[in-house]
Scaffold this motif. Structure first.
Motif, PDB file in Angstrom:
ATOM      1  N   LEU A   1      -4.829   8.476   3.935  1.00  0.00           N
ATOM      2  CA  LEU A   1      -5.334   7.426   4.826  1.00  0.00           C
ATOM      3  C   LEU A   1      -4.712   6.067   4.503  1.00  0.00           C
ATOM      4  O   LEU A   1      -4.528   5.240   5.403  1.00  0.00           O
ATOM      5  N   THR A   2      -4.389   5.836   3.243  1.00  0.00           N
ATOM      6  CA  THR A   2      -3.657   4.612   2.902  1.00  0.00           C
ATOM      7  C   THR A   2      -2.286   4.629   3.548  1.00  0.00           C
ATOM      8  O   THR A   2      -1.810   3.603   4.065  1.00  0.00           O
ATOM      9  N   ARG A   3      -1.642   5.805   3.524  1.00  0.00           N
ATOM     10  CA  ARG A   3      -0.318   5.934   4.145  1.00  0.00           C
ATOM     11  C   ARG A   3      -0.393   5.657   5.642  1.00  0.00           C
ATOM     12  O   ARG A   3       0.522   5.064   6.220  1.00  0.00           O
ATOM     13  N   ILE A   4      -1.490   6.076   6.286  1.00  0.00           N
ATOM     14  CA  ILE A   4      -1.677   5.783   7.706  1.00  0.00           C
ATOM     15  C   ILE A   4      -1.890   4.295   7.924  1.00  0.00           C
ATOM     16  O   ILE A   4      -1.302   3.681   8.830  1.00  0.00           O
ATOM     17  N   ALA A   5      -2.715   3.684   7.092  1.00  0.00           N
ATOM     18  CA  ALA A   5      -3.078   2.282   7.284  1.00  0.00           C
ATOM     19  C   ALA A   5      -1.902   1.335   7.094  1.00  0.00           C
ATOM     20  O   ALA A   5      -1.798   0.309   7.781  1.00  0.00           O
TER      21      ALA A   5
ATOM     22  N   SER B   1      -1.506   0.931  -2.643  1.00  0.00           N
ATOM     23  CA  SER B   1      -1.172   0.449  -1.300  1.00  0.00           C
ATOM     24  C   SER B   1       0.276  -0.009  -1.223  1.00  0.00           C
ATOM     25  O   SER B   1       1.003   0.325  -0.267  1.00  0.00           O
ATOM     26  N   PHE B   2       0.726  -0.753  -2.225  1.00  0.00           N
ATOM     27  CA  PHE B   2       2.123  -1.197  -2.248  1.00  0.00           C
ATOM     28  C   PHE B   2       3.074  -0.017  -2.431  1.00  0.00           C
ATOM     29  O   PHE B   2       4.150   0.027  -1.822  1.00  0.00           O
ATOM     30  N   ALA B   3       2.688   0.947  -3.280  1.00  0.00           N
ATOM     31  CA  ALA B   3       3.560   2.100  -3.516  1.00  0.00           C
ATOM     32  C   ALA B   3       3.711   2.954  -2.258  1.00  0.00           C
ATOM     33  O   ALA B   3       4.818   3.391  -1.930  1.00  0.00           O
ATOM     34  N   LEU B   4       2.602   3.176  -1.545  1.00  0.00           N
ATOM     35  CA  LEU B   4       2.635   4.080  -0.397  1.00  0.00           C
ATOM     36  C   LEU B   4       3.263   3.460   0.840  1.00  0.00           C
ATOM     37  O   LEU B   4       3.455   4.144   1.846  1.00  0.00           O
ATOM     38  N   GLU B   5       3.625   2.184   0.756  1.00  0.00           N
ATOM     39  CA  GLU B   5       4.410   1.595   1.841  1.00  0.00           C
ATOM     40  C   GLU B   5       5.828   2.158   1.816  1.00  0.00           C
ATOM     41  O   GLU B   5       6.521   2.149   2.840  1.00  0.00           O
ATOM     42  N   HIS B   6       6.252   2.675   0.654  1.00  0.00           N
ATOM     43  CA  HIS B   6       7.641   3.116   0.492  1.00  0.00           C
ATOM     44  C   HIS B   6       7.773   4.559   0.014  1.00  0.00           C
ATOM     45  O   HIS B   6       8.882   4.990  -0.307  1.00  0.00           O
ATOM     46  N   THR B   7       6.685   5.305  -0.040  1.00  0.00           N
ATOM     47  CA  THR B   7       6.770   6.702  -0.441  1.00  0.00           C
ATOM     48  C   THR B   7       5.696   7.488   0.297  1.00  0.00           C
ATOM     49  O   THR B   7       4.789   6.909   0.898  1.00  0.00           O
TER      50      THR B   7
ATOM     51  N   PHE C   1      -8.646   2.454   7.532  1.00  0.00           N
ATOM     52  CA  PHE C   1      -9.067   1.322   6.701  1.00  0.00           C
ATOM     53  C   PHE C   1     -10.581   1.339   6.483  1.00  0.00           C
ATOM     54  O   PHE C   1     -11.063   1.029   5.382  1.00  0.00           O
ATOM     55  N   ALA C   2     -11.327   1.702   7.512  1.00  0.00           N
ATOM     56  CA  ALA C   2     -12.786   1.768   7.388  1.00  0.00           C
ATOM     57  C   ALA C   2     -13.199   2.812   6.354  1.00  0.00           C
ATOM     58  O   ALA C   2     -14.113   2.585   5.549  1.00  0.00           O
ATOM     59  N   TYR C   3     -12.535   3.962   6.354  1.00  0.00           N
ATOM     60  CA  TYR C   3     -12.845   4.992   5.351  1.00  0.00           C
ATOM     61  C   TYR C   3     -12.513   4.488   3.947  1.00  0.00           C
ATOM     62  O   TYR C   3     -13.300   4.681   3.004  1.00  0.00           O
TER      63      TYR C   3
ATOM     64  N   LEU D   1      -0.709  13.968   8.354  1.00  0.00           N
ATOM     65  CA  LEU D   1       0.579  13.280   8.444  1.00  0.00           C
ATOM     66  C   LEU D   1       1.733  14.201   8.796  1.00  0.00           C
ATOM     67  O   LEU D   1       2.847  13.726   9.027  1.00  0.00           O
ATOM     68  N   GLY D   2       1.490  15.507   8.797  1.00  0.00           N
ATOM     69  CA  GLY D   2       2.569  16.446   9.081  1.00  0.00           C
ATOM     70  C   GLY D   2       3.545  16.620   7.948  1.00  0.00           C
ATOM     71  O   GLY D   2       4.671  17.103   8.156  1.00  0.00           O
ATOM     72  N   GLU D   3       3.165  16.265   6.720  1.00  0.00           N
ATOM     73  CA  GLU D   3       4.044  16.454   5.572  1.00  0.00           C
ATOM     74  C   GLU D   3       4.129  17.941   5.236  1.00  0.00           C
ATOM     75  O   GLU D   3       3.180  18.685   5.443  1.00  0.00           O
ATOM     76  N   PRO D   4       5.278  18.406   4.701  1.00  0.00           N
ATOM     77  CA  PRO D   4       5.505  19.850   4.507  1.00  0.00           C
ATOM     78  C   PRO D   4       4.462  20.497   3.602  1.00  0.00           C
ATOM     79  O   PRO D   4       4.040  19.933   2.592  1.00  0.00           O
TER      80      PRO D   4
END
Length: 305
Positions: free
Chosen positions: A38-42, A99-105, A230-232, A276-279
């Motif tokens: 959900l962080t990756r989505i946000a 949050s900062f890490a998942l912006e790029h991974t 974000f709400a979750y 997210l559709g990740e493998p």
């Protein structure tokens, strides 16, 4: 009024408390397992700083309301000092760093590093409380940590070279381990939900300032789905999930209950595939079974002591 039902001694609690602690810990893990996807989505519609700080502000408002409605007594001075560690570790540190890490991974790659959290929590618990599980517990827990990293790495194509997102995730693991350990101890004195609530209130001024700065730097352009994520993160990952998690750690043994989190990477990668559709291939499924088996052996070895 205090919640004294979670109070227990530091060493060898009754078997019924141990099993209850494990179930509470598992409930917390299920809640936390959605955090990375959900962080990756946000982060697609909000800045990492806003996500990491803003969710803590929302949770702090909920926490302050709960504390006021139940008329909780203020913690003692020594407890406030320990709450600083909880606030720094799980309110500010983990949320901002991930949050900062998942912006790029990817969320799956994040699960590779976060899989180290149970072992880190167990180590900080032993150092902090002198709680020493049997050797076979450490062997099973270590095998679980290795299996978790291996299956997540294989499912993500291998770790490769460490980049700065990986370093942020390692730092998030260290911060959360300290916050989990100290929070679990404080939950025995203040109560499970009271501990995270006071930590959120303590960190609110800094998190509010960071949220305001994030809004000034980058206007929000999130979709309804991103706002839902974000709400979750605000209500569950940052607040309600800790009700169950800290209660489980308080009932303990802490080093053992922390190992329940070994199943979190399995859940996280499953949610990443669905949301997210990740493998999600056969190696991931087999690795997930290995992680769960090792976690079960670790729990069983401690129960049979």
């Amino acid at each position: 009024m205090r919640d004294n039902s979670s109070a227990t001694v530091l060493a060898a609690p009754p078997l019924s408390h141990t099993r209850t602690g494990l179930w509470w810990g598992l409930l917390g893990v299920v809640a936390f397992s959605f955090t990375l996807p959900l962080t990756r989505i946000a982060v697609d519609g909000m800045s990492p700083l806003f996500i990491g700080a803003g969710r803590a502000v929302i949770a702090a408002v909920l926490a302050a309301g709960a504390l006021a409605l139940t008329r909780q007594r203020f913690p003692a001075r020594a407890q406030w000092r320990r709450l600083v560690l909880v606030a720094a570790g799980v309110v500010a540190g983990f949320g901002l760093l991930t949050s900062f890490a998942l912006e790029h991974t990817s969320a799956s790659h994040g699960a590779v590093v976060i899989a180290l959290l149970p072992a880190a929590t167990a180590a900080t618990t032993v150092l902090r409380t002198r709680e020493h599980p049997p050797r076979r517990f450490w062997l099973a827990a270590g095998a679980g940590a290795v299996a978790a990293v291996a299956f997540a790495a294989l499912g993500n194509g291998g770790l490769g070279r460490l980049g700065w997102p990986d370093l942020l995730l390692f730092a998030a693991v260290a911060a959360a381990a300290v916050g989990y350990t100290e929070g679990g101890l404080l939950a025995r004195e203040l109560g499970a939900w009271q501990t995270i609530s006071w930590a959120l209130v303590l960190g609110a001024p800094v998190m509010t300032a960071a949220t305001a700065y994030a809004l000034a730097q980058e206007p929000l352009s999130a979709t309804p789905i991103e706002w839902g994520a974000f709400a979750y993160l605000s209500a569950v990952s940052m607040f309600l999930g800790f009700f169950a998690w800290y209660r489980g750690l308080a009932l303990g043994p802490m080093a053992q209950v922390s190992q329940v989190q070994l199943v979190q990477p399995v859940m996280t990668i499953a949610w990443s595939a669905l949301l997210l559709g990740e493998p999600l291939g056969l190696p991931t499924l087999l690795g997930g079974l290995a992680v769960v088996a090792c976690a079960a052996l670790a729990v069983r070895s401690r129960l049979q002591r």
